[in-house]
Design an enzyme around this catalytic site. Sequence first.
Site, PDB file in Angstrom:
ATOM      1  N   LYS A  12       0.856  -1.205   0.000  1.00 49.25           N
ATOM      2  CA  LYS A  12       0.000   0.000   0.000  1.00 49.25           C
ATOM      3  C   LYS A  12       0.877   1.235   0.000  1.00 49.25           C
ATOM      4  O   LYS A  12       2.014   1.217   0.471  1.00 49.25           O
ATOM      5  CB  LYS A  12      -0.945   0.035   1.197  1.00 49.25           C
ATOM      6  CG  LYS A  12      -0.287   0.236   2.580  1.00 49.25           C
ATOM      7  CD  LYS A  12      -0.086   1.673   3.002  1.00 49.25           C
ATOM      8  CE  LYS A  12       0.842   1.753   4.206  1.00 49.25           C
ATOM      9  NZ  LYS A  12       1.397   3.030   4.547  1.00 49.25           N
ATOM     10  N   ALA A 100      10.272  -2.716   6.152  1.00 51.12           N
ATOM     11  CA  ALA A 100      10.382  -1.453   6.904  1.00 51.12           C
ATOM     12  C   ALA A 100      10.432  -0.266   5.953  1.00 51.12           C
ATOM     13  O   ALA A 100      11.192   0.679   6.139  1.00 51.12           O
ATOM     14  CB  ALA A 100      11.598  -1.451   7.829  1.00 51.12           C
ATOM     15  N   GLY A 101       9.616  -0.321   4.899  1.00 52.72           N
ATOM     16  CA  GLY A 101       9.686   0.696   3.851  1.00 52.72           C
ATOM     17  C   GLY A 101       8.534   1.667   3.840  1.00 52.72           C
ATOM     18  O   GLY A 101       8.489   2.569   3.015  1.00 52.72           O
ATOM     19  N   ALA A 104       3.604  -1.124   4.116  1.00 48.14           N
ATOM     20  CA  ALA A 104       2.756  -2.112   4.793  1.00 48.14           C
ATOM     21  C   ALA A 104       3.133  -3.551   4.457  1.00 48.14           C
ATOM     22  O   ALA A 104       2.266  -4.419   4.347  1.00 48.14           O
ATOM     23  CB  ALA A 104       1.276  -1.857   4.498  1.00 48.14           C
ATOM     24  N   ALA A 108       0.832  -6.693   5.114  1.00 50.56           N
ATOM     25  CA  ALA A 108       0.457  -7.571   4.004  1.00 50.56           C
ATOM     26  C   ALA A 108       0.660  -9.035   4.404  1.00 50.56           C
ATOM     27  O   ALA A 108      -0.196  -9.888   4.129  1.00 50.56           O
ATOM     28  CB  ALA A 108       1.300  -7.248   2.765  1.00 50.56           C
ATOM     29  N   ASP A 140      -2.697  -1.065   9.626  1.00 48.81           N
ATOM     30  CA  ASP A 140      -2.790  -1.155   8.164  1.00 48.81           C
ATOM     31  C   ASP A 140      -3.275  -2.522   7.677  1.00 48.81           C
ATOM     32  O   ASP A 140      -3.495  -2.700   6.478  1.00 48.81           O
ATOM     33  CB  ASP A 140      -1.417  -0.914   7.521  1.00 48.81           C
ATOM     34  CG  ASP A 140      -0.949   0.519   7.668  1.00 48.81           C
ATOM     35  OD1 ASP A 140      -1.797   1.394   7.936  1.00 48.81           O
ATOM     36  OD2 ASP A 140       0.255   0.752   7.503  1.00 48.81           O
TER      37      ASP A 140
HETATM   38  O1  C5P Z   1      -0.799  -0.343  14.314  1.00 52.28           O
HETATM   39  P1  C5P Z   1       0.638  -0.595  14.016  1.00 52.28           P
HETATM   40  O2  C5P Z   1       1.236  -1.659  14.892  1.00 52.28           O
HETATM   41  O3  C5P Z   1       0.935  -0.819  12.579  1.00 52.28           O
HETATM   42  O4  C5P Z   1       1.365   0.760  14.396  1.00 52.28           O
HETATM   43  C1  C5P Z   1       2.757   0.799  14.609  1.00 52.28           C
HETATM   44  C2  C5P Z   1       3.094   2.068  15.378  1.00 52.28           C
HETATM   45  O5  C5P Z   1       2.850   3.217  14.537  1.00 52.28           O
HETATM   46  C3  C5P Z   1       2.261   2.324  16.618  1.00 52.28           C
HETATM   47  O6  C5P Z   1       2.789   1.671  17.720  1.00 52.28           O
HETATM   48  C4  C5P Z   1       2.356   3.830  16.758  1.00 52.28           C
HETATM   49  O7  C5P Z   1       3.590   4.216  17.302  1.00 52.28           O
HETATM   50  C5  C5P Z   1       2.365   4.292  15.326  1.00 52.28           C
HETATM   51  N1  C5P Z   1       0.995   4.642  14.842  1.00 52.28           N
HETATM   52  C6  C5P Z   1       0.412   5.802  15.316  1.00 52.28           C
HETATM   53  N2  C5P Z   1      -0.836   6.142  14.892  1.00 52.28           N
HETATM   54  C7  C5P Z   1      -1.508   5.366  14.007  1.00 52.28           C
HETATM   55  C8  C5P Z   1      -0.924   4.190  13.505  1.00 52.28           C
HETATM   56  C9  C5P Z   1       0.340   3.853  13.952  1.00 52.28           C
HETATM   57  O8  C5P Z   1       1.015   6.531  16.128  1.00 52.28           O
HETATM   58  N3  C5P Z   1      -2.712   5.738  13.626  1.00 52.28           N
END
Ligand code: C5P
Length: 305
Positions: A12, A100-101, A104, A108, A140
Amino acid sequence: MMGGATARVPAKINLHLGVGPLREDGYHELNTVFCALSLYDDVTVRAADEFSVTVRGEGQHDVPADATNLAARAVAAIAEYAQVPDPQVAIEIEKQIPVAGGMAGGSADAAGALLAAARLWRLDTGREELHDLAASLGSDVPFSLLGGAALGTNRGEELLPVLHRGELHWVIVAAKGGLSTPAVYHELDRLRAGRGETVPPPERPDELIVALASGDVHAVAPLLHNDLQPAALSLQPRLRRTLRAGGEAGALAGIVSGSGPTCVFLCDGEDAAISVATELSGLGVAKAVRTAHGPVPGARLIPAH
Ligand code: C5P
């Protein structure tokens, strides 16, 4: 012979990423337009005597091949939810999506693992249950399941499909080295605090939504926007050069994808994308340069590998 199932899941990008203030739960309120691109990870889940995770392809050594892998956590989550009696599996991931790019890739893999495990165990998990499991794995992951183009709100997990006409053609420039998503959000908070800003809630990007429905790439290009971009550039200043080089090579617009460091460039058709990609490949600014189109459908089952 033990059974197996394979899911193919797109990368994405965020055509618009509006980030609100830091919330008490550690997340940020988002208003984002996701778009799925034709760059895929394939995730195979097989019944096995012993748990294993194997990762091949793009960035394979940077992905944990153990129970902390997001695909493994997805399999564990759906096994627990559906009370699968013998959830031992071997997971194979073939990666095209940069690790880590900001595209997502981990999400995925989680979405693919959910679908593949549901097929392997012949679960009748409904769309909403899958969405909730996906949201519990990462913000995501629900979009990786849905694909296409969609407006994402809350943490990014609440989705509304967005109408779009035609295909957009992109050049994807994967940077050397990754960026951690939490670190980029943290950097954004730091930059905002330094400016003493009060951060308003993110607004819905209506102009972009209208432009996507029109299918006019020249209307879409100037509306690409990413609130995380200054934070990603602050952590990896050399990305400025990449963004500049894309414009000079003839892209209509370029932005950092999500939390970066991948940069994506919107081009005026497939031929233009190929010529921009060729020019950027010669500059040595990136680990890999490729073309892709989107929107494309979300995670789907394909014949088992
Ligand atoms: O939800 P996910 O594990 O992918 O998010 C990784 C990190 O990205 C979260 O721990 C947070 O630090 C940050 N994040 C955020 N706000 C969001 C989505 C992600 O701060 N809406």
